[in-house]
Design a protein around this motif. Structure first.
Motif, mmCIF file in Angstrom:
data_model
loop_
_atom_site.group_PDB
_atom_site.id
_atom_site.type_symbol
_atom_site.label_atom_id
_atom_site.label_comp_id
_atom_site.label_asym_id
_atom_site.label_seq_id
_atom_site.Cartn_x
_atom_site.Cartn_y
_atom_site.Cartn_z
ATOM 1 N N SER A 259 32.621 38.097 48.772
ATOM 2 C CA SER A 259 31.395 38.631 48.418
ATOM 3 C C SER A 259 30.377 38.791 49.759
ATOM 4 C CB SER A 259 30.318 37.528 48.007
ATOM 5 O OG SER A 259 30.675 36.399 48.127
ATOM 6 N N LEU A 260 30.973 38.245 51.298
ATOM 7 C CA LEU A 260 30.721 38.683 52.359
ATOM 8 C C LEU A 260 30.342 39.905 51.884
ATOM 9 C CD1 LEU A 260 32.914 37.521 54.758
ATOM 10 C CD2 LEU A 260 30.433 36.013 54.758
ATOM 11 N N PRO A 261 28.790 40.121 53.196
ATOM 12 C CA PRO A 261 28.095 41.391 53.269
ATOM 13 C C PRO A 261 29.310 42.408 53.948
ATOM 14 C CG PRO A 261 26.610 39.910 53.789
ATOM 15 C CD PRO A 261 28.176 38.738 53.847
ATOM 16 N N PRO A 262 29.509 43.516 53.418
ATOM 17 C CA PRO A 262 30.637 44.828 53.171
ATOM 18 C C PRO A 262 30.680 44.612 55.475
ATOM 19 C CG PRO A 262 29.314 45.215 51.078
ATOM 20 C CD PRO A 262 28.918 43.871 52.247
ATOM 21 N N MET B 6 31.997 41.976 42.312
ATOM 22 C CA MET B 6 30.936 42.700 42.619
ATOM 23 C C MET B 6 31.940 43.663 43.647
ATOM 24 S SD MET B 6 30.221 40.439 45.988
ATOM 25 C CE MET B 6 29.389 41.919 46.689
ATOM 26 N N ASN B 7 31.013 45.252 43.961
ATOM 27 C CA ASN B 7 32.006 46.237 44.038
ATOM 28 C C ASN B 7 31.725 45.796 46.103
ATOM 29 O OD1 ASN B 7 32.165 46.723 41.898
ATOM 30 N ND2 ASN B 7 30.643 48.845 42.171
ATOM 31 N N GLY B 8 32.276 45.407 46.450
ATOM 32 C CA GLY B 8 32.419 44.224 47.835
ATOM 33 C C GLY B 8 34.004 44.958 49.212
ATOM 34 N N ALA B 9 33.575 44.728 49.809
ATOM 35 C CA ALA B 9 34.778 45.917 50.851
ATOM 36 C C ALA B 9 36.209 44.941 51.241
ATOM 37 C CB ALA B 9 33.350 44.609 52.566
ATOM 38 N N ALA B 10 36.657 43.930 49.687
ATOM 39 C CA ALA B 10 37.434 43.416 49.883
ATOM 40 C C ALA B 10 38.470 44.339 49.387
ATOM 41 C CB ALA B 10 37.592 42.177 49.147
ATOM 42 N N ASP B 11 37.535 45.157 48.079
ATOM 43 C CA ASP B 11 38.287 45.990 47.542
ATOM 44 C C ASP B 11 38.733 46.998 48.407
ATOM 45 O OD1 ASP B 11 39.078 47.306 45.375
ATOM 46 O OD2 ASP B 11 37.315 46.830 43.535
ATOM 47 N N MET B 12 39.778 47.199 48.260
ATOM 48 C CA MET B 12 39.952 48.306 49.461
ATOM 49 C C MET B 12 41.212 49.191 48.907
ATOM 50 S SD MET B 12 40.790 46.178 52.748
ATOM 51 C CE MET B 12 38.954 45.465 53.698
ATOM 52 N N GLY B 13 41.326 48.944 47.688
ATOM 53 C CA GLY B 13 42.814 50.340 47.363
ATOM 54 C C GLY B 13 42.352 51.223 47.421
ATOM 55 N N GLY B 14 42.578 51.998 48.509
ATOM 56 C CA GLY B 14 42.372 53.351 48.263
ATOM 57 C C GLY B 14 41.756 54.105 49.152
ATOM 58 N N MET B 15 40.870 53.374 49.924
ATOM 59 C CA MET B 15 39.906 53.462 50.934
ATOM 60 C C MET B 15 40.896 54.328 52.575
ATOM 61 S SD MET B 15 38.144 50.394 51.631
ATOM 62 C CE MET B 15 36.600 50.561 52.914
ATOM 63 N N MET B 16 39.798 55.026 52.939
ATOM 64 C CA MET B 16 41.070 55.212 53.940
ATOM 65 C C MET B 16 40.795 55.146 55.070
ATOM 66 S SD MET B 16 41.642 59.442 51.957
ATOM 67 C CE MET B 16 42.256 59.121 51.072
ATOM 68 N N ALA C 201 28.708 41.999 39.076
ATOM 69 C CA ALA C 201 26.865 41.548 40.014
ATOM 70 C C ALA C 201 27.814 40.608 41.139
ATOM 71 C CB ALA C 201 26.035 41.835 39.986
ATOM 72 N N GLY C 202 29.311 40.076 40.464
ATOM 73 C CA GLY C 202 30.435 38.807 40.317
ATOM 74 C C GLY C 202 31.021 38.742 40.504
ATOM 75 N N HIS C 203 31.844 38.248 40.866
ATOM 76 C CA HIS C 203 33.232 37.929 40.948
ATOM 77 C C HIS C 203 33.913 38.253 40.089
ATOM 78 C CE1 HIS C 203 37.390 36.880 43.482
ATOM 79 N NE2 HIS C 203 37.517 36.331 41.864
ATOM 80 N N THR C 204 34.909 39.592 40.793
ATOM 81 C CA THR C 204 36.244 40.052 39.837
ATOM 82 C C THR C 204 37.049 40.746 40.004
ATOM 83 O OG1 THR C 204 36.353 42.045 37.452
ATOM 84 C CG2 THR C 204 35.151 42.400 39.591
ATOM 85 N N ARG C 205 38.252 40.849 39.213
ATOM 86 C CA ARG C 205 39.861 40.917 39.397
ATOM 87 C C ARG C 205 40.172 42.409 39.097
ATOM 88 N NH1 ARG C 205 40.835 38.330 44.343
ATOM 89 N NH2 ARG C 205 43.055 38.679 43.745
#
Lengths: 219, 192
Positions: A57-60, A1-11, A146-150
């Motif tokens: 998958s915790l809410p962002p 899912m496009n969650g908050a854990a996927d942080m690469g490139g955030m500022m 929508a589910g888990h991915t790496r």
């Protein structure tokens, strides 16, 4: 899912705060959360991908507001509640309200060294030839499951070069759903920073990710 | 948090799901036994023994197991070597994947949003936070550990260390130099 854990490139998270090597925890309770997570993981009631998925998958708003071990605690509580091991009511009450479930495996103190030494290898027997070889151009698929991915968002749709082959590994997207392992070839794919981040990117930088076969297409 | 965690632990113990002594052993293991001193042995050996270095490049998992460092979060190892032209740096943008048997538990900053977000887009900025400036033309290879492969950076061996024993060389190898957010210490920074 496009969650908050996927942080690469955030500022906007500010500078990194280096610390001396002996600092591993910021509070005593963090140690207990680490140990409880490892010990409950060893009971075999979930796998590592389900464990990661429960955290990621915790809410962002929650994920971003919590410290690292707060995220681990939330993940552990969720995994146990989903399996009827410890209910949300028990966690709120802070005491046992229902009889325990029988677990086939409990991690005993004397077994800890052997369990840690064994680890959990994810490579499986090679049952088919690799689709790509070192040097091949591949595109990370533009996919948003929508589910888990790496597959991190910042490489999706971009073209890179296969750099390493790692054999066939358990496929986390399936494993996180509790399905069979469905091993796939695992590759390291190297992307030029300019491909990922545009013309203004550091021309000396490349970024490599480990990607399962079904994340990739020939380019 | 302290109370909530203590209550949860007592629930797990009362239900018989965890052995409290096992929790203590787990914590003790990662506080006192497993840590970057393990990885420093690997690097010092790679610096001193060309055959070992070749093995490490070819099959890091086996080469590292041969020194006794194996298991959880180090099942599939790859060693990446810094050279005069190339600097390697490791991150896990998605969570906190880290080679536990050789480096121990990840530092708090490694798991932070600040590091995970910025390493892949602005590694030179991150290095600045660590007080490290690389030559502008040095290639930077970032490794995002998105699977179960764990990366160990072999830093460049500092000049002026010719003839040093592995034991002495290991003192030059910092945790951060094996993540790529630092460099090995200079010979004058350690006692002889």
């Amino acid at each position: 899912m496009n969650g908050a854990a996927d942080m690469g490139g955030m500022m906007g998270f500010g500078p990194v705060q280096p610390e001396p090597e002996h600092v591993r925890f910021h509070a005593a309770w963090e140690k207990r959360v680490l140990a409880m997570t490892l010990a409950m993981g060893a009971t075999g009631q979930w796998n590592i991908d389900q464990s990661r998925s429960a955290r990621e998958s915790l809410p962002p708003p929650q994920y971003l507001a919590k410290s690292y071990y707060e995220i681990w605690l939330a993940g552990l509580e969720r995994l146990m509640a989903e399996r009827g091991l410890v209910s949300a009511e028990e966690i709120e009450a802070g005491r046992v309200l229902a009889p325990p479930k029988q677990l086939p495996r409990i991690l005993k103190a004397e077994a800890v060294p052997a369990v840690l030494a064994k680890g959990g290898p994810t490579e499986r027997e090679t049952t088919q030839p690799a689709r790509f070889k070192i040097g091949d151009r591949v595109r990370a698929k533009n996919m948003h499951p929508a589910g888990h991915t790496r597959l991190p968002r910042y490489v999706r749709g971009h073209v890179g070069i296969v750099e390493l082959l790692h054999g066939m590994h358990v496929f986390p997207d399936a494993s996180a759903r509790g399905e069979a392992e469905q091993p796939q070839w695992l590759y390291t794919v190297r992307f030029a920073a300019r491909e990922l981040w545009g013309e203004a990117a550091d021309p000396t930088l490349s970024v490599s990710v480990d990607a399962w076969d079904s994340y990739l297409e020939a380019a | 948090m302290e109370l909530r965690v203590r209550a949860l632990e007592s629930i797990l113990v009362e239900k018989g799901y965890v052995d409290p002594a096992a929790l203590d052993v787990l914590i003790e293991t990662y506080e006192t036994k497993v840590g970057p001193h393990n990885g420093a042995q690997v690097v010092a050996k790679a610096w001193s023994d060309p055959a070992y270095r070749d093995w490490l490049r070819r099959d890091a998992t086996a080469a590292i197991v041969s020194l006794g460092y194996a298991g959880r979060q180090g099942e599939h190892m790859v060693a990446v070597e810094n050279t005069p032209d190339t600097h390697n740096m490791v991150v896990c943008t998605l969570c906190s994947c880290y080679p536990w048997p050789v480096l121990g538990l990840p530092p708090v900053w490694y798991k932070s949003a600040a590091y995970r977000s910025r390493a892949v887009i602005d590694p030179r900025g991150v290095l600045k936070d660590f007080g490290v400036t690389l030559p502008a033309d040095k290639q930077i290879k970032l490794w995002d550990s998105t699977a179960e492969v764990r990366y160990l950076v072999i830093p460049e061996r500092p000049p002026g260390t010719e003839g040093w024993s592995e034991e002495r060389l290991a003192k030059l190898v910092t945790r951060d130099s094996m993540i790529g957010t630092g460099l090995a210490r200079n010979p004058d920074e350690v006692s002889p």
